[in-house]
Design a protein around this motif. Structure first.
Motif, mmCIF file in Angstrom:
data_model
loop_
_atom_site.group_PDB
_atom_site.id
_atom_site.type_symbol
_atom_site.label_atom_id
_atom_site.label_comp_id
_atom_site.label_asym_id
_atom_site.label_seq_id
_atom_site.Cartn_x
_atom_site.Cartn_y
_atom_site.Cartn_z
ATOM 1 N N TYR A 239 0.778 -1.214 -0.089
ATOM 2 C CA TYR A 239 0.061 -0.059 -0.119
ATOM 3 C C TYR A 239 0.911 1.347 -0.013
ATOM 4 C CZ TYR A 239 -3.811 -3.388 1.577
ATOM 5 O OH TYR A 239 -4.705 -4.295 1.333
ATOM 6 N N PRO A 240 1.146 1.689 -1.013
ATOM 7 C CA PRO A 240 2.105 2.857 -1.269
ATOM 8 C C PRO A 240 1.432 4.112 -0.478
ATOM 9 C CG PRO A 240 1.051 2.588 -3.283
ATOM 10 C CD PRO A 240 0.883 1.335 -2.552
ATOM 11 N N GLN A 241 0.144 4.180 -0.077
ATOM 12 C CA GLN A 241 -0.119 5.305 0.560
ATOM 13 C C GLN A 241 0.014 5.327 1.898
ATOM 14 O OE1 GLN A 241 -1.887 2.724 -0.623
ATOM 15 N NE2 GLN A 241 -4.107 2.604 0.258
ATOM 16 N N VAL A 242 0.594 4.194 2.385
ATOM 17 C CA VAL A 242 1.115 4.265 3.814
ATOM 18 C C VAL A 242 2.463 4.792 3.958
ATOM 19 C CG1 VAL A 242 1.338 2.514 5.796
ATOM 20 C CG2 VAL A 242 -0.182 1.993 4.352
ATOM 21 N N LYS A 243 2.484 5.942 4.557
ATOM 22 C CA LYS A 243 3.599 6.643 4.778
ATOM 23 C C LYS A 243 4.479 6.560 5.692
ATOM 24 C CE LYS A 243 2.183 8.895 0.861
ATOM 25 N NZ LYS A 243 2.989 8.512 -0.525
ATOM 26 N N ALA A 244 3.988 5.942 6.887
ATOM 27 C CA ALA A 244 4.835 5.807 8.061
ATOM 28 C C ALA A 244 4.185 4.853 9.087
ATOM 29 C CB ALA A 244 5.051 7.118 8.909
ATOM 30 N N LEU A 245 5.171 4.228 10.058
ATOM 31 C CA LEU A 245 4.612 3.261 10.887
ATOM 32 C C LEU A 245 5.065 3.813 12.161
ATOM 33 C CD1 LEU A 245 3.288 0.424 11.847
ATOM 34 C CD2 LEU A 245 5.573 -0.580 11.127
ATOM 35 N N LEU A 246 4.243 4.195 13.283
ATOM 36 C CA LEU A 246 4.672 4.848 14.489
ATOM 37 C C LEU A 246 4.470 3.879 15.559
ATOM 38 C CD1 LEU A 246 5.321 7.667 15.651
ATOM 39 C CD2 LEU A 246 3.021 8.183 15.547
ATOM 40 N N TRP A 247 5.141 3.857 16.561
ATOM 41 C CA TRP A 247 4.977 2.997 17.952
ATOM 42 C C TRP A 247 5.737 3.433 19.092
ATOM 43 C CZ3 TRP A 247 8.488 1.698 13.816
ATOM 44 C CH2 TRP A 247 9.898 1.530 14.338
ATOM 45 N N GLY A 248 5.552 2.859 20.042
ATOM 46 C CA GLY A 248 6.128 3.215 21.388
ATOM 47 C C GLY A 248 7.038 2.234 21.991
ATOM 48 N N HIS A 249 6.823 1.722 23.079
ATOM 49 C CA HIS A 249 7.331 0.593 23.801
ATOM 50 C C HIS A 249 8.817 0.695 24.282
ATOM 51 C CE1 HIS A 249 6.933 -3.696 25.271
ATOM 52 N NE2 HIS A 249 7.665 -4.061 24.088
ATOM 53 N N ILE A 250 9.351 1.053 23.249
ATOM 54 C CA ILE A 250 10.783 0.808 23.589
ATOM 55 C C ILE A 250 11.649 2.352 24.307
ATOM 56 C CG2 ILE A 250 11.104 -0.364 21.197
ATOM 57 C CD1 ILE A 250 12.435 2.101 19.930
ATOM 58 N N HIS A 251 10.708 3.073 24.730
ATOM 59 C CA HIS A 251 11.524 4.265 25.639
ATOM 60 C C HIS A 251 12.635 4.819 24.801
ATOM 61 C CE1 HIS A 251 8.970 3.320 29.302
ATOM 62 N NE2 HIS A 251 8.245 2.527 28.434
ATOM 63 N N GLN A 252 12.523 5.241 23.683
ATOM 64 C CA GLN A 252 13.743 5.977 23.048
ATOM 65 C C GLN A 252 13.241 6.130 21.730
ATOM 66 O OE1 GLN A 252 16.873 2.602 21.746
ATOM 67 N NE2 GLN A 252 15.747 1.892 23.296
ATOM 68 N N GLU A 253 14.194 6.950 21.070
ATOM 69 C CA GLU A 253 13.854 7.582 19.365
ATOM 70 C C GLU A 253 14.361 6.463 18.664
ATOM 71 O OE1 GLU A 253 14.775 11.487 16.898
ATOM 72 O OE2 GLU A 253 15.365 11.492 18.858
ATOM 73 N N TRP A 254 13.543 6.443 17.577
ATOM 74 C CA TRP A 254 14.125 5.582 16.419
ATOM 75 C C TRP A 254 13.302 6.297 15.177
ATOM 76 C CZ3 TRP A 254 17.507 1.669 15.772
ATOM 77 C CH2 TRP A 254 17.359 1.009 14.842
ATOM 78 N N ASP A 255 14.297 6.282 14.015
ATOM 79 C CA ASP A 255 13.668 7.020 12.805
ATOM 80 C C ASP A 255 14.392 6.293 11.792
ATOM 81 O OD1 ASP A 255 13.129 8.666 10.552
ATOM 82 O OD2 ASP A 255 13.265 10.447 11.785
ATOM 83 N N GLN B 70 13.581 6.411 30.433
ATOM 84 C CA GLN B 70 14.199 6.208 28.907
ATOM 85 C C GLN B 70 14.939 4.765 29.045
ATOM 86 O OE1 GLN B 70 12.877 8.275 26.837
ATOM 87 N NE2 GLN B 70 11.789 9.119 28.515
ATOM 88 N N PHE B 71 14.921 4.099 28.035
ATOM 89 C CA PHE B 71 15.814 3.087 27.878
ATOM 90 C C PHE B 71 17.157 3.333 27.277
ATOM 91 C CE2 PHE B 71 11.780 0.118 27.808
ATOM 92 C CZ PHE B 71 11.703 0.339 29.271
ATOM 93 N N ALA B 72 18.221 2.912 27.565
ATOM 94 C CA ALA B 72 19.607 3.348 26.731
ATOM 95 C C ALA B 72 19.494 2.500 25.500
ATOM 96 C CB ALA B 72 20.679 2.597 27.690
ATOM 97 N N ALA B 73 19.903 3.237 24.328
ATOM 98 C CA ALA B 73 19.993 2.881 23.194
ATOM 99 C C ALA B 73 21.030 1.802 22.924
ATOM 100 C CB ALA B 73 19.977 4.092 22.102
ATOM 101 N N ARG B 74 20.893 0.938 22.084
ATOM 102 C CA ARG B 74 22.095 -0.345 21.900
ATOM 103 C C ARG B 74 22.604 -0.951 23.003
ATOM 104 N NH1 ARG B 74 21.475 -0.659 16.486
ATOM 105 N NH2 ARG B 74 21.049 1.320 15.379
ATOM 106 N N SER B 75 21.657 -1.395 23.991
ATOM 107 C CA SER B 75 22.295 -2.103 25.132
ATOM 108 C C SER B 75 21.850 -3.527 25.042
ATOM 109 C CB SER B 75 21.276 -1.422 26.158
ATOM 110 O OG SER B 75 19.838 -1.294 26.201
ATOM 111 N N GLU B 76 22.817 -4.309 25.411
ATOM 112 C CA GLU B 76 22.677 -5.880 25.451
ATOM 113 C C GLU B 76 21.571 -6.253 26.526
ATOM 114 O OE1 GLU B 76 23.763 -9.470 23.741
ATOM 115 O OE2 GLU B 76 24.472 -7.205 23.081
#
Length: 267
Positions: free
Chosen positions: A185-201, A218-224
């Motif tokens: 569906y090319p009309q879908v421009k973006a998928l937006l969510w929460g849960h991870i307590h950090q920014e993602w783009d 906030q959750f630390a990015a790139r954490s094992e």
């Protein structure tokens, strides 16, 4: 100044996510009072976003699933006096959420040149996410009937690997199925969510993949392993243009002092 053609004006959206409110107004996560941090984020939105058309609240609005916590979230965000849409996360009680705010849990909202689709990825009693067949059917129907509208799809759980090993097992279990659908569906421009307590783009083909900091810890990015950061809570703004363009960014509550208590009960 008003847009010369209101039908072509961008839709101004704010996303708030993962507030984790309690029935107790003094309820805390890692020593942070979640109602206080939400208040500061809302104040930041009001300072920075003079025009808000729609508020998207993408899950874990409550930590304890209580009616009092949902009423508190509704009261705290009510000053915006604009339409709002809620969807449940893994800490939420969808039934209680719907009892407190039945008009806010609508799955499909048309605004301006856009259609907003809110999907329930929560699994009762589990932390991971899954889109049940009924939700996938809802998505198909909403996309097929969208006509010429551009679409923004929202859920709670992350559909991609974000480089945090500990959070990968509690993401969206049928993410591949969702992403395959959206590719058609090319009309879908973006998928937006929460849960991870950090920014993602991330841009994947023509699809923008976006996640947003929590209004509390906030959750630390790139954490094992599970790890929190002392970044400030925040929100995401989006400008949805009539031609399908999307502008977006994350802002944080600059006047909120983050003081975490690592000896308190964990997340």
């Amino acid at each position: 100044m008003p847009h010369p053609d209101p039908s072509q004006a961008p839709v101004c959206v704010v996303q708030l996510t993962d507030a984790h409110l309690f029935a107790d107004p003094a309820g805390t996560l890692l020593g942070l009072r979640t109602r206080d941090s939400l208040r500061h984020v809302i104040a930041q939105v009001r300072r920075e976003q003079p025009c808000v058309d729609l508020l998207l609240c993408t899950g874990d609005l409550s930590q304890d699933g209580s009616a009092a916590s949902y009423q508190a979230f509704r009261d705290l965000t009510g000053d915006f006096a604009v339409p709002a849409r809620w969807l449940p996360g893994n800490h939420d009680e969808a039934r209680v959420m719907a009892e407190v705010a039945p008009e806010l849990v609508q799955a499909v909202t048309d605004i301006g040149a856009w259609r907003i689709i809110m999907l329930n990825s929560a699994v009762q009693g589990a932390t991971h996410g899954l889109l049940e067949p009924s939700q996938l059917s809802l998505l198909d129907d909403a996309l097929l009937s969208a006509g010429g509208r551009h679409c923004l799809v929202c859920c709670h759980h992350q559909p991609v690997d974000i480089g945090c090993a500990w959070i990968a097992p509690i993401g969206l279990r049928n993410a591949d199925e969702l992403l395959r659908r959206l590719e058609g569906y090319p009309q879908v421009k973006a998928l937006l969510w929460g849960h991870i307590h950090q920014e993602w783009d991330e841009l994947r083909g023509g699809l923008r993949l976006l996640a947003t900091p929590s209004t509390c810890i906030q959750f630390a990015a790139r954490s094992e392993d599970f790890k929190v950061s002392e970044e400030q809570p925040g929100y995401r703004w989006l400008r949805l243009h009539a031609d399908g363009r999307l502008e977006t960014g994350v802002q944080r509550a600059t006047d909120f002092e983050v003081k975490l208590d690592f000896d308190s009960p964990g997340y």
